[in-house]
Design a protein around this motif. Structure first.
Motif, mmCIF file in Angstrom:
data_model
loop_
_atom_site.group_PDB
_atom_site.id
_atom_site.type_symbol
_atom_site.label_atom_id
_atom_site.label_comp_id
_atom_site.label_asym_id
_atom_site.label_seq_id
_atom_site.Cartn_x
_atom_site.Cartn_y
_atom_site.Cartn_z
ATOM 1 N N LEU A 15 -6.331 11.964 -5.583
ATOM 2 C CA LEU A 15 -5.833 10.944 -6.910
ATOM 3 C C LEU A 15 -4.158 10.758 -6.959
ATOM 4 C CD1 LEU A 15 -8.267 12.472 -9.598
ATOM 5 C CD2 LEU A 15 -8.618 10.476 -8.333
ATOM 6 N N THR A 16 -3.735 11.244 -5.968
ATOM 7 C CA THR A 16 -2.226 11.017 -5.912
ATOM 8 C C THR A 16 -1.883 9.647 -4.966
ATOM 9 O OG1 THR A 16 -1.508 13.187 -6.083
ATOM 10 C CG2 THR A 16 -0.032 11.881 -5.197
ATOM 11 N N SER A 17 -1.304 8.768 -5.627
ATOM 12 C CA SER A 17 -0.930 7.507 -4.778
ATOM 13 C C SER A 17 0.265 7.537 -4.007
ATOM 14 C CB SER A 17 -0.685 6.456 -5.754
ATOM 15 O OG SER A 17 0.598 6.310 -6.186
ATOM 16 N N ASP A 18 0.608 6.478 -3.078
ATOM 17 C CA ASP A 18 1.839 6.717 -2.176
ATOM 18 C C ASP A 18 3.004 6.324 -2.825
ATOM 19 O OD1 ASP A 18 1.323 3.953 -2.642
ATOM 20 O OD2 ASP A 18 0.950 3.789 -0.240
ATOM 21 N N ILE A 32 1.576 15.434 -17.883
ATOM 22 C CA ILE A 32 0.328 14.658 -18.299
ATOM 23 C C ILE A 32 -0.196 14.208 -16.778
ATOM 24 C CG2 ILE A 32 -0.628 12.802 -19.597
ATOM 25 C CD1 ILE A 32 1.886 13.189 -21.525
ATOM 26 N N LEU A 33 0.528 13.714 -16.002
ATOM 27 C CA LEU A 33 -0.118 13.013 -14.763
ATOM 28 C C LEU A 33 -0.593 14.087 -14.063
ATOM 29 C CD1 LEU A 33 -0.053 10.759 -12.584
ATOM 30 C CD2 LEU A 33 1.995 11.536 -11.914
ATOM 31 N N ALA A 34 0.028 14.998 -13.807
ATOM 32 C CA ALA A 34 -0.627 16.462 -13.079
ATOM 33 C C ALA A 34 -2.001 16.748 -13.671
ATOM 34 C CB ALA A 34 0.432 17.538 -12.859
ATOM 35 N N PRO A 63 -0.166 3.819 -14.045
ATOM 36 C CA PRO A 63 -1.382 3.423 -13.394
ATOM 37 C C PRO A 63 -0.846 3.329 -11.740
ATOM 38 C CG PRO A 63 -1.259 2.153 -15.148
ATOM 39 C CD PRO A 63 0.032 2.943 -15.306
ATOM 40 N N TYR A 64 0.643 3.153 -11.499
ATOM 41 C CA TYR A 64 1.218 3.337 -10.239
ATOM 42 C C TYR A 64 0.984 4.662 -9.393
ATOM 43 C CZ TYR A 64 3.457 -1.081 -11.518
ATOM 44 O OH TYR A 64 3.950 -2.179 -11.930
ATOM 45 N N TYR A 65 0.818 5.461 -10.130
ATOM 46 C CA TYR A 65 0.888 7.148 -9.663
ATOM 47 C C TYR A 65 -0.358 7.569 -9.447
ATOM 48 C CZ TYR A 65 5.534 6.318 -11.121
ATOM 49 O OH TYR A 65 6.934 5.800 -11.490
ATOM 50 N N MET A 66 -1.291 6.994 -9.903
ATOM 51 C CA MET A 66 -2.818 7.386 -9.664
ATOM 52 C C MET A 66 -3.547 6.572 -8.490
ATOM 53 S SD MET A 66 -3.829 9.730 -12.129
ATOM 54 C CE MET A 66 -5.506 9.787 -11.601
ATOM 55 N N GLY A 70 -5.770 0.131 -11.158
ATOM 56 C CA GLY A 70 -4.843 0.082 -12.315
ATOM 57 C C GLY A 70 -4.445 -1.237 -12.692
ATOM 58 N N PHE A 71 -3.865 -1.335 -14.053
ATOM 59 C CA PHE A 71 -3.374 -2.811 -14.420
ATOM 60 C C PHE A 71 -2.375 -2.414 -15.340
ATOM 61 C CE2 PHE A 71 -5.113 -6.871 -16.549
ATOM 62 C CZ PHE A 71 -3.963 -7.526 -16.155
#
Length: 341
Positions: A15-18, A32-34, A63-66, A70-71
């Protein structure tokens, strides 16, 4: 013989984005993200069925980091975008990521109506009691006396309490957690994900640059047990390092009592998150430090038909009664008029 479709096996890394995470070092948003990734990975939801909708602010970079859909929407309007999405795509798990400024100031109206309609959304409100992205102005949740770039003499606004607002809009799920209490945060996000309807979660989130240690009373291991109540459904409300204090109902008010001298756990208020009337949950939401310990956990969790579900049911009934409509026929229907010069 039918074969059941196997659920996807995901890990937090899946679930980690680039994208490079661009929050200040030490920001509570990292936690919170983790914990979001940790909470969602084992639930069996495909990445293409997850959507994160945000507004504007530090939290809205989420949303960029999942590694999911996302929007990054307009300031304060994430609940409106998310409502439309959920209405037409019931198969998606839709999360709204917002902050105390984005969600409670310019976006307050949208937030209230998403909650009162009970749209099947999971709304996570990052509350750091300050505007971070725009460099430290006071926000709707800033405490009285807060000195900031926009209130150098100290704020005299009464702060808005997010959980009180949510319960006032008759939210079906209301909870609060803290960024550094990772186990509690993860479990709260799992509870929100499982709820059918609007799940509103306030997260106390530290802004190390403009409002550092605002929630130290709720996060410091040396003092938090005396300042915070961890709610458990069906159990008396106890707190304190020695679990020797509790919350008792005194008429229409809550009071802190010391166990002993005739006061036992049987005299304490028993938490009931399933109560249909939000009265006691409202009382718990009004407990504010330092006058009272504050509550962590799920204040309310009840079932009610969702807005998006009822909307789809209405459409299906209309189709069953009248058939599927044709756009050309609508344009050529009798309800027309002519504008003459």
């Amino acid at each position: 013989m039918s074969t059941a479709t196997a659920l996807p096996t995901l890990t937090p890394r899946d679930l980690t984005s680039d994208q490079e995470v661009r929050w200040c070092p030490g920001c509570g948003d990292y936690s919170i993200l983790a914990q979001m990734k940790k909470a969602l990975a084992p639930l069996g939801i495909p990445r293409e069925k997850m959507v994160f909708v945000s507004g504007i602010g530090c939290s809205s970079r989420f949303p960029y980091y999942m590694n999911a859909y996302g929007f990054h929407s307009i300031h304060g309007r994430a609940p409106a975008f998310a409502t439309g999405l959920k209405a037409v795509r019931p198969d998606l798990t839709v999360w709204v990521i917002t902050g105390d400024g984005d969600g409670l100031s310019i976006g307050g109206n949208h937030l209230i109506h998403a909650i009162r309609r009970n749209v099947d959304l999971k709304i996570i409100l990052f509350n750091n009691e300050i505007y971070g992205l725009t460099k430290g102005q006071y926000s709707p949740t800033s405490r009285e006396g807060t000195k900031s770039k926009s209130t150098p003499g100290g704020s005299y606004d009464r702060p808005l309490r997010p959980m009180q607002l949510a319960l006032g809009a008759d939210a079906t799920f209301v909870a609060r957690t803290v960024d550094v209490d990772i186990q509690h945060l993860s479990e709260t996000l799992k509870r929100a994900a499982a709820h059918k309807g609007t799940a509103f979660v306030e997260v106390y989130q530290n802004c190390v640059i403009f409002n550092d240690d605002a929630f130290k009373y709720a996060s410091d291991k040396g003092v938090k047990q005396d300042n915070m109540v961890y709610l458990e459904h069906g159990k008396p409300i106890l707190f304190g390092k020695n679990r020797d204090r509790g919350i008792r109902l005194n008429g229409l008010d809550l009071e802190v009592v010391q166990l002993g001298d005739g006061v036992t756990a049987k005299d304490l208020l028993v938490h009931d998150e399933k109560a249909e009337a939000p009265t006691r949950a409202q009382l718990l939401s009004r407990m504010v430090y330092p006058e009272m310990p504050e509550c962590l956990g799920v204040l309310r969790c009840v079932e009610r038909p969702t807005f998006d579900g009822q909307l789809r049911d209405q459409g299906e009934r209309a189709i069953k009664a009248k058939g599927r409509g044709k756009l050309d026929a609508l344009f050529a229907s009798d309800d027309m008029w002519t504008v003459e010069k």
